[in-house]
Each structure stands twice: as structure tokens, then as C-alpha cells.
Design a protein around this motif. Structure first.
Motif, short mmCIF file in Angstrom:
data_model
loop_
_atom_site.label_atom_id
_atom_site.label_comp_id
_atom_site.label_asym_id
_atom_site.label_seq_id
_atom_site.Cartn_x
_atom_site.Cartn_y
_atom_site.Cartn_z
N VAL A 86 66.28 -2.64 -0.13
CA VAL A 86 66.91 -1.79 0.89
C VAL A 86 67.13 -0.42 0.27
O VAL A 86 67.72 -0.31 -0.81
CB VAL A 86 68.24 -2.42 1.36
CG1 VAL A 86 68.96 -1.48 2.32
CG2 VAL A 86 67.98 -3.77 2.01
N ILE A 87 66.64 0.62 0.95
CA ILE A 87 66.79 1.99 0.43
C ILE A 87 67.91 2.77 1.11
O ILE A 87 68.28 3.84 0.66
CB ILE A 87 65.47 2.78 0.52
CG1 ILE A 87 65.06 3.00 1.97
CG2 ILE A 87 64.37 2.09 -0.29
CD1 ILE A 87 64.00 4.07 2.17
N GLY A 88 68.42 2.24 2.21
CA GLY A 88 69.47 2.94 2.93
C GLY A 88 69.98 2.12 4.09
O GLY A 88 69.57 0.97 4.29
N THR A 89 70.84 2.76 4.87
CA THR A 89 71.48 2.09 6.01
C THR A 89 71.49 3.04 7.21
O THR A 89 71.61 4.25 7.04
CB THR A 89 72.94 1.74 5.65
OG1 THR A 89 72.93 0.98 4.45
CG2 THR A 89 73.60 0.92 6.73
N VAL A 90 71.39 2.45 8.38
CA VAL A 90 71.44 3.22 9.63
C VAL A 90 72.88 3.36 10.09
O VAL A 90 73.64 2.39 10.10
CB VAL A 90 70.61 2.51 10.73
CG1 VAL A 90 70.81 3.18 12.09
CG2 VAL A 90 69.15 2.46 10.35
N TYR B 124 62.65 -0.67 9.23
CA TYR B 124 63.98 -1.23 9.00
C TYR B 124 63.97 -2.71 9.35
O TYR B 124 63.03 -3.23 9.94
CB TYR B 124 65.05 -0.47 9.80
CG TYR B 124 64.82 -0.49 11.29
CD1 TYR B 124 65.46 -1.42 12.10
CD2 TYR B 124 63.95 0.41 11.90
CE1 TYR B 124 65.24 -1.45 13.47
CE2 TYR B 124 63.71 0.39 13.26
CZ TYR B 124 64.36 -0.55 14.03
OH TYR B 124 64.12 -0.59 15.38
N TRP B 125 65.02 -3.40 8.94
CA TRP B 125 65.13 -4.84 9.14
C TRP B 125 65.96 -5.12 10.38
O TRP B 125 67.07 -4.61 10.51
CB TRP B 125 65.79 -5.46 7.91
CG TRP B 125 65.62 -6.93 7.82
CD1 TRP B 125 66.55 -7.89 8.14
CD2 TRP B 125 64.46 -7.64 7.37
NE1 TRP B 125 66.02 -9.13 7.91
CE2 TRP B 125 64.75 -9.01 7.43
CE3 TRP B 125 63.21 -7.23 6.92
CZ2 TRP B 125 63.83 -9.98 7.07
CZ3 TRP B 125 62.30 -8.20 6.54
CH2 TRP B 125 62.62 -9.55 6.62
N PHE B 126 65.39 -5.91 11.31
CA PHE B 126 66.15 -6.37 12.48
C PHE B 126 67.12 -7.45 11.98
O PHE B 126 66.88 -8.64 12.13
CB PHE B 126 65.22 -7.00 13.53
CG PHE B 126 64.36 -6.04 14.31
CD1 PHE B 126 64.91 -5.03 15.07
CD2 PHE B 126 62.98 -6.19 14.31
CE1 PHE B 126 64.10 -4.18 15.83
CE2 PHE B 126 62.17 -5.35 15.05
CZ PHE B 126 62.73 -4.34 15.81
N GLU C 78 66.11 3.29 17.55
CA GLU C 78 66.80 2.27 18.33
C GLU C 78 67.48 1.22 17.46
O GLU C 78 67.97 0.22 17.96
CB GLU C 78 65.84 1.60 19.33
CG GLU C 78 64.86 0.62 18.70
CD GLU C 78 63.53 1.23 18.35
OE1 GLU C 78 63.43 2.47 18.30
OE2 GLU C 78 62.60 0.47 18.10
N ALA C 79 67.55 1.43 16.17
CA ALA C 79 68.17 0.46 15.25
C ALA C 79 69.67 0.38 15.48
O ALA C 79 70.33 1.37 15.81
CB ALA C 79 67.88 0.86 13.81
N LEU C 80 70.21 -0.80 15.26
CA LEU C 80 71.64 -1.02 15.38
C LEU C 80 72.37 -0.46 14.17
O LEU C 80 71.82 -0.37 13.07
CB LEU C 80 71.94 -2.51 15.51
CG LEU C 80 71.39 -3.21 16.75
CD1 LEU C 80 71.73 -4.70 16.71
CD2 LEU C 80 71.92 -2.58 18.03
N PRO D 267 69.58 -2.36 7.76
CA PRO D 267 69.02 -1.94 6.48
C PRO D 267 67.69 -1.19 6.66
O PRO D 267 66.83 -1.62 7.43
CB PRO D 267 68.76 -3.27 5.75
CG PRO D 267 69.44 -4.32 6.55
CD PRO D 267 69.59 -3.80 7.93
N VAL D 268 67.54 -0.08 5.96
CA VAL D 268 66.31 0.71 6.00
C VAL D 268 65.44 0.27 4.82
O VAL D 268 65.89 0.20 3.68
CB VAL D 268 66.62 2.22 5.93
CG1 VAL D 268 65.33 3.04 5.88
CG2 VAL D 268 67.47 2.63 7.12
N LEU D 269 64.16 0.00 5.12
CA LEU D 269 63.21 -0.48 4.11
C LEU D 269 62.30 0.61 3.58
O LEU D 269 61.91 0.60 2.42
CB LEU D 269 62.35 -1.61 4.69
CG LEU D 269 63.12 -2.81 5.24
CD1 LEU D 269 62.16 -3.80 5.87
CD2 LEU D 269 63.95 -3.46 4.14
N ASP D 270 61.92 1.57 4.45
CA ASP D 270 60.99 2.60 4.02
C ASP D 270 60.99 3.74 5.04
O ASP D 270 61.40 3.56 6.19
CB ASP D 270 59.57 2.04 3.89
CG ASP D 270 58.70 2.82 2.93
OD1 ASP D 270 59.13 3.87 2.42
OD2 ASP D 270 57.56 2.38 2.68
N ILE D 271 60.52 4.89 4.58
CA ILE D 271 60.36 6.08 5.41
C ILE D 271 58.99 6.66 5.07
O ILE D 271 58.66 6.80 3.89
CB ILE D 271 61.46 7.12 5.11
CG1 ILE D 271 62.83 6.54 5.42
CG2 ILE D 271 61.21 8.42 5.87
CD1 ILE D 271 63.98 7.38 4.88
#
Length: 138
Positions: free
Chosen positions: A12-16, A62-64, A118-120, A124-128
């Protein structure tokens, strides 16, 4: 071991940070929304953002993390018949990875403000990856 049973490890590289707090609040396709969200990159990955401001649009993977159990057939929004999950963008996938093309509004240090995600909240963000018209447009 069968190939479909292999496990992988993701980082995980970040968070929404999103206005959408629970399932059902997010639009089915984020590109249709003017809502702003933030992607907060973890300190150890901030250096990887260098140059991202040069792009107007980014793909966010990102991860659902709140998706229901995986399904192989679903009824897409606005439809009546079930279809295979791989012919939809629905979240109950064997690997619940979300992919959204967003507009980059601004970058402030480790924080990207984006439109159309549209992420909640807390996803968790996986990549950009940057959107490159010559490569990504058919």
C-alpha cells in the motif's frame, strides 16, 4: 499448487480521503462526478511523486477493501441480466482492484487532490500511473 491459488503480496502506497464513506455513496463511474478526493501518499513513497504535476490525468489503482465476496457473475447497474465479472467494472472480483482515471487538480507534498475518484474513504492505494494519450487512447 494450482496457478489460481497462488498468493501475491502488495504494498500500500497511500490512502484515499474521500467524501464517500460507505458502500452505495460512491457513483458507479467516478468520471461522472465533480467531487474532489485526496490521495495521501505514505512518507516513504513521496519521492515517487516527483514530476506527477506534469500530467493532467492519472490512473489510480486501489483496493476495493469493502467489496463483498468475489462473484463470477453480476448484474451491472442499469441492467437486468447477469454477466461475467470480467466484462464489468464491479467490485466483487477475485482480486478487488479498482482502476479509475482521475483529473489531477493539484499536488501539495504527499497529497494529490483529484476529481473523479469513486473510491471509498480509507481505501488503500496500490499504484499511480500517468495517463498518456498516445499510449492509452486507442
Amino acid at each position: 499448487m494450482d496457478s489460481y491459488q497462488r498468493k501475491m503480496e502488495l504494498t500500500v502506497i497511500g490512502t484515499v480521503k474521500s467524501p464517500y464513506k460507505k458502500k452505495g455513496e460512491a457513483p458507479h463511474q467516478g468520471r461522472n462526478s465533480e467531487e474532489l478526493s485526496q490521495i495521501i501518499i505514505m512518507p516513504e513513497f513521496e519521492e515517487g511523486l516527483e514530476g506527477v504535476e506534469r500530467y493532467h490525468q492519472l490512473f489510480i489503482l486501489y483496493w476495493f477493501d469493502r467489496a463483498e465476496e468475489p462473484l463470477l457473475k453480476v448484474v451491472p447497474p442499469g441492467r437486468k441480466k447477469k454477466r461475467g465479472i470480467f466484462s464489468t467494472r464491479g467490485p466483487p472480483r477475485p482480486n478487488p482492484i479498482g482502476l479509475t482515471l482521475v483529473d489531477l487538480v493539484k499536488r501539495e507534498g504527499p497529497v494529490l487532490t483529484v476529481r473523479g475518484l469513486e473510491a471509498l474513504d480509507g481505501s488503500p492505494v496500490l499504484d499511480i500511473k500517468p495517463y498518456l494519450p498516445d499510449l492509452d487512447s486507442v
